[in-house]
Design a protein around this motif. Structure first.
Motif, PDB file in Angstrom:
ATOM      1  N   CYS A  46       0.814  -1.089   0.073  1.00  0.00           N
ATOM      2  CA  CYS A  46       0.375  -0.134   0.346  1.00  0.00           C
ATOM      3  C   CYS A  46       0.591   1.556  -0.173  1.00  0.00           C
ATOM      4  CB  CYS A  46      -0.753   0.051   1.536  1.00  0.00           C
ATOM      5  SG  CYS A  46      -2.672  -0.532   0.482  1.00  0.00           S
ATOM      6  N   ILE A  47       2.148   1.110   0.265  1.00  0.00           N
ATOM      7  CA  ILE A  47       2.828   2.329  -0.137  1.00  0.00           C
ATOM      8  C   ILE A  47       2.699   3.000  -1.207  1.00  0.00           C
ATOM      9  CG2 ILE A  47       5.039   1.020  -0.088  1.00  0.00           C
ATOM     10  CD1 ILE A  47       4.581   3.987   2.373  1.00  0.00           C
ATOM     11  N   SER A  48       2.644   2.170  -2.412  1.00  0.00           N
ATOM     12  CA  SER A  48       2.798   2.281  -3.133  1.00  0.00           C
ATOM     13  C   SER A  48       1.388   2.488  -3.952  1.00  0.00           C
ATOM     14  CB  SER A  48       3.450   1.547  -4.542  1.00  0.00           C
ATOM     15  OG  SER A  48       2.790   1.598  -6.147  1.00  0.00           O
ATOM     16  N   GLU A  49       0.891   3.983  -4.760  1.00  0.00           N
ATOM     17  CA  GLU A  49      -1.074   4.296  -5.172  1.00  0.00           C
ATOM     18  C   GLU A  49      -1.291   3.724  -6.114  1.00  0.00           C
ATOM     19  OE1 GLU A  49      -0.842   8.403  -4.961  1.00  0.00           O
ATOM     20  OE2 GLU A  49      -0.619   9.427  -2.938  1.00  0.00           O
ATOM     21  N   THR A  50       0.160   3.182  -6.485  1.00  0.00           N
ATOM     22  CA  THR A  50      -0.590   2.232  -7.748  1.00  0.00           C
ATOM     23  C   THR A  50      -1.560   0.232  -7.219  1.00  0.00           C
ATOM     24  OG1 THR A  50       1.705   0.929  -8.705  1.00  0.00           O
ATOM     25  CG2 THR A  50       1.002   2.928  -9.383  1.00  0.00           C
ATOM     26  N   GLU A  51      -0.953   0.279  -6.031  1.00  0.00           N
ATOM     27  CA  GLU A  51      -1.070  -1.394  -5.895  1.00  0.00           C
ATOM     28  C   GLU A  51      -2.861  -0.933  -5.038  1.00  0.00           C
ATOM     29  OE1 GLU A  51       0.275  -4.054  -6.603  1.00  0.00           O
ATOM     30  OE2 GLU A  51       2.235  -2.502  -7.361  1.00  0.00           O
ATOM     31  N   THR A  52      -3.638  -2.073  -5.580  1.00  0.00           N
ATOM     32  CA  THR A  52      -4.664  -2.931  -4.903  1.00  0.00           C
ATOM     33  C   THR A  52      -4.331  -3.576  -3.879  1.00  0.00           C
ATOM     34  OG1 THR A  52      -6.203  -2.144  -6.369  1.00  0.00           O
ATOM     35  CG2 THR A  52      -7.181  -3.399  -5.013  1.00  0.00           C
ATOM     36  N   VAL A  53      -5.106  -3.097  -2.430  1.00  0.00           N
ATOM     37  CA  VAL A  53      -4.985  -4.037  -1.637  1.00  0.00           C
ATOM     38  C   VAL A  53      -6.514  -4.725  -0.511  1.00  0.00           C
ATOM     39  CG1 VAL A  53      -3.969  -4.906   0.771  1.00  0.00           C
ATOM     40  CG2 VAL A  53      -2.574  -3.178  -0.738  1.00  0.00           C
ATOM     41  N   VAL A  54      -6.278  -5.836  -1.265  1.00  0.00           N
ATOM     42  CA  VAL A  54      -7.576  -6.649   0.264  1.00  0.00           C
ATOM     43  C   VAL A  54      -7.172  -6.951   1.256  1.00  0.00           C
ATOM     44  CG1 VAL A  54      -9.633  -8.127  -0.062  1.00  0.00           C
ATOM     45  CG2 VAL A  54      -8.733  -7.021  -1.997  1.00  0.00           C
ATOM     46  N   TRP A  55      -8.018  -6.332   2.208  1.00  0.00           N
ATOM     47  CA  TRP A  55      -6.732  -6.065   3.815  1.00  0.00           C
ATOM     48  C   TRP A  55      -8.025  -6.426   5.169  1.00  0.00           C
ATOM     49  CZ3 TRP A  55      -3.569  -1.527   4.222  1.00  0.00           C
ATOM     50  CH2 TRP A  55      -4.370  -0.195   4.017  1.00  0.00           C
ATOM     51  N   THR A  56      -7.826  -6.593   6.252  1.00  0.00           N
ATOM     52  CA  THR A  56      -8.920  -6.774   7.224  1.00  0.00           C
ATOM     53  C   THR A  56      -9.015  -5.801   7.785  1.00  0.00           C
ATOM     54  OG1 THR A  56      -6.879  -7.897   9.321  1.00  0.00           O
ATOM     55  CG2 THR A  56      -8.592  -9.249   7.829  1.00  0.00           C
ATOM     56  N   GLU A  57      -9.716  -4.885   8.588  1.00  0.00           N
ATOM     57  CA  GLU A  57      -9.767  -3.976   9.718  1.00  0.00           C
ATOM     58  C   GLU A  57      -8.287  -3.533  10.596  1.00  0.00           C
ATOM     59  OE1 GLU A  57     -13.903  -2.976   9.830  1.00  0.00           O
ATOM     60  OE2 GLU A  57     -13.522  -4.781  11.609  1.00  0.00           O
ATOM     61  N   GLU A  58      -7.865  -4.829  10.580  1.00  0.00           N
ATOM     62  CA  GLU A  58      -7.034  -4.790  11.824  1.00  0.00           C
ATOM     63  C   GLU A  58      -5.681  -4.630  10.837  1.00  0.00           C
ATOM     64  OE1 GLU A  58     -10.354  -6.894  13.473  1.00  0.00           O
ATOM     65  OE2 GLU A  58      -8.500  -7.605  11.897  1.00  0.00           O
ATOM     66  N   PHE A  79      -3.772   2.933  -8.661  1.00  0.00           N
ATOM     67  CA  PHE A  79      -4.448   3.541  -9.737  1.00  0.00           C
ATOM     68  C   PHE A  79      -4.793   2.367 -10.853  1.00  0.00           C
ATOM     69  CE2 PHE A  79      -2.853   7.641  -7.108  1.00  0.00           C
ATOM     70  CZ  PHE A  79      -4.246   7.948  -7.166  1.00  0.00           C
ATOM     71  N   ASP A  80      -4.101   1.313 -10.474  1.00  0.00           N
ATOM     72  CA  ASP A  80      -3.562   0.738 -11.763  1.00  0.00           C
ATOM     73  C   ASP A  80      -4.860  -0.627 -11.438  1.00  0.00           C
ATOM     74  OD1 ASP A  80      -3.028  -1.705 -13.496  1.00  0.00           O
ATOM     75  OD2 ASP A  80      -0.579  -1.437 -12.573  1.00  0.00           O
ATOM     76  N   LYS A  81      -5.353   0.400 -13.152  1.00  0.00           N
ATOM     77  CA  LYS A  81      -7.054  -0.905 -13.587  1.00  0.00           C
ATOM     78  C   LYS A  81      -6.730  -1.935 -13.627  1.00  0.00           C
ATOM     79  CE  LYS A  81      -8.606   3.144 -13.498  1.00  0.00           C
ATOM     80  NZ  LYS A  81      -9.659   3.451 -12.032  1.00  0.00           N
ATOM     81  N   GLN A  82      -5.131  -2.165 -14.278  1.00  0.00           N
ATOM     82  CA  GLN A  82      -5.299  -4.048 -14.321  1.00  0.00           C
ATOM     83  C   GLN A  82      -4.944  -4.865 -13.679  1.00  0.00           C
ATOM     84  OE1 GLN A  82      -2.442  -4.494 -17.517  1.00  0.00           O
ATOM     85  NE2 GLN A  82      -3.070  -4.119 -19.147  1.00  0.00           N
ATOM     86  N   LYS A  83      -4.555  -4.773 -12.184  1.00  0.00           N
ATOM     87  CA  LYS A  83      -4.313  -4.894 -10.499  1.00  0.00           C
ATOM     88  C   LYS A  83      -5.059  -4.906 -10.222  1.00  0.00           C
ATOM     89  CE  LYS A  83       1.076  -3.686 -10.513  1.00  0.00           C
ATOM     90  NZ  LYS A  83       2.162  -3.630  -9.912  1.00  0.00           N
ATOM     91  N   GLN A  84      -6.191  -3.786 -10.144  1.00  0.00           N
ATOM     92  CA  GLN A  84      -7.240  -3.618  -9.528  1.00  0.00           C
ATOM     93  C   GLN A  84      -8.516  -4.433  -9.718  1.00  0.00           C
ATOM     94  OE1 GLN A  84      -9.748  -0.220  -9.858  1.00  0.00           O
ATOM     95  NE2 GLN A  84      -8.313   1.107  -9.490  1.00  0.00           N
ATOM     96  N   VAL A  85      -8.352  -5.409 -10.942  1.00  0.00           N
ATOM     97  CA  VAL A  85      -9.142  -6.216 -11.260  1.00  0.00           C
ATOM     98  C   VAL A  85      -9.048  -8.002 -10.624  1.00  0.00           C
ATOM     99  CG1 VAL A  85     -10.349  -7.635 -13.599  1.00  0.00           C
ATOM    100  CG2 VAL A  85     -10.331  -5.011 -13.455  1.00  0.00           C
ATOM    101  N   HIS A  86      -7.183  -8.518 -11.411  1.00  0.00           N
ATOM    102  CA  HIS A  86      -6.869  -9.095 -10.751  1.00  0.00           C
ATOM    103  C   HIS A  86      -7.089  -9.293  -9.136  1.00  0.00           C
ATOM    104  CE1 HIS A  86      -4.384 -12.265 -10.166  1.00  0.00           C
ATOM    105  NE2 HIS A  86      -3.154 -11.943  -9.292  1.00  0.00           N
ATOM    106  N   VAL A  87      -7.094  -8.524  -8.520  1.00  0.00           N
ATOM    107  CA  VAL A  87      -6.704  -8.151  -6.720  1.00  0.00           C
ATOM    108  C   VAL A  87      -8.228  -8.804  -6.277  1.00  0.00           C
ATOM    109  CG1 VAL A  87      -6.250  -7.431  -4.701  1.00  0.00           C
ATOM    110  CG2 VAL A  87      -4.756  -7.026  -6.516  1.00  0.00           C
ATOM    111  N   ILE A  88      -8.737  -7.760  -6.911  1.00  0.00           N
ATOM    112  CA  ILE A  88     -10.891  -8.133  -6.841  1.00  0.00           C
ATOM    113  C   ILE A  88     -11.180  -9.248  -6.993  1.00  0.00           C
ATOM    114  CG2 ILE A  88     -12.770  -7.332  -7.287  1.00  0.00           C
ATOM    115  CD1 ILE A  88     -11.199  -4.359  -6.843  1.00  0.00           C
TER     116      ILE A  88
END
Length: 247
Positions: A89-101, A151-160
């Motif tokens: 998440c330090i990179s704004e291009t990356e999409t992360v699915v994470w827990t509240e904690e 911001f990376d749309k392709q990574k968004q789709v893959h991760v989600i």
């Protein structure tokens, strides 16, 4: 477990019962299984069933037994896994699915990351994450997964999509974030306006959590300063006593 993963769960249950030479239970019993296990992602349920089978080779599992294992094996990553997943998440291009904690612990350590202190940030993250997970488990709260969009749309789709297949994200959220990824998503009413509202809501949540994390850091600093002041006062009294003075 969500609606989309119920079919995969039934296949898992069928295979599990077959391993004990048992047929798939009748509809009422299946409903009890789903009711007991509905708070947990499919990946956790599968892990719990595998753990049960490794310890109980003779007796087929009951819903309550698997639910009990799920509560212990609740799907929250270990400290090291959580750090590795959150660090991107330090990179704004990356999409992360994470827990509240994971999210809250990352916000607590982010100021250290921004100064370049990765070692200190990692230790701060792990301490905060362990504390938050312990509190959540003590309160009986199931793991809650959410998305931080990059911001990376392709990574968004893959991760989600990967998170959806694992049963970590409910279908309405996926449909809102990826409105065109399937006909089913479109049928659920996904639209640009809905996507915009979801993104705004998530941005507001992240901003709120960041502010809360910053306030917790300030409170912790105040507590440390107060403790140090108390220690200094005690040390001064001890020194005065040793000199023969009295306060």
């Amino acid at each position: 477990m969500n609606e989309q993963t119920k079919g995969r769960f039934l296949q898992l249950l069928t295979n599990t019962m077959a391993a004990y030479a048992k047929p798939l239970p009748e509809a009422g019993i299946i409903a009890a299984w789903i009711r007991e296990l509905s708070p947990f992602p499919l990946v956790v349920i599968e892990q719990a069933i595998n753990a049960y089978k490794a310890e109980n080779g003779q007796f087929a599992p009951l819903p309550a037994a698997i639910a009990k294992i799920c509560r212990t094996m609740d799907g929250r990553p270990s400290e090291e896994e959580a750090w590795a997943q959150s660090f991107v998440c330090i990179s704004e291009t990356e999409t992360v699915v994470w827990t509240e904690e994971m999210r809250d612990a990352f916000f607590e350590c982010r100021p250290l990351l921004e100064t370049g202190d990765k070692v200190g940030a990692r230790m701060a993250f792990k301490d905060a994450y362990a504390r938050m997970v312990a509190d959540a488990r003590a309160a009986g709260r199931a793991a809650k997964w959410e998305v931080s969009l990059g911001f990376d749309k392709q990574k968004q789709v893959h991760v989600i999509k990967k998170a959806e297949l694992a049963g970590l994200l409910p279908a309405p959220i996926v449909a809102g974030l990826l409105p065109n990824h399937s006909a089913e998503a479109q049928a659920m009413g996904a639209c640009p306006e809905g996507l915009r509202r979801i993104k705004e809501m998530m941005a507001d949540m992240e901003a709120k959590r960041a502010a809360e994390a910053e306030e917790r850091m300030r409170a912790a600093e105040r507590d440390r300063n107060a403790m140090q002041a108390a220690k200094n006062a005690i040390a001064a009294k001890v020194a005065a006593y040793q000199r023969g003075g009295h306060e």
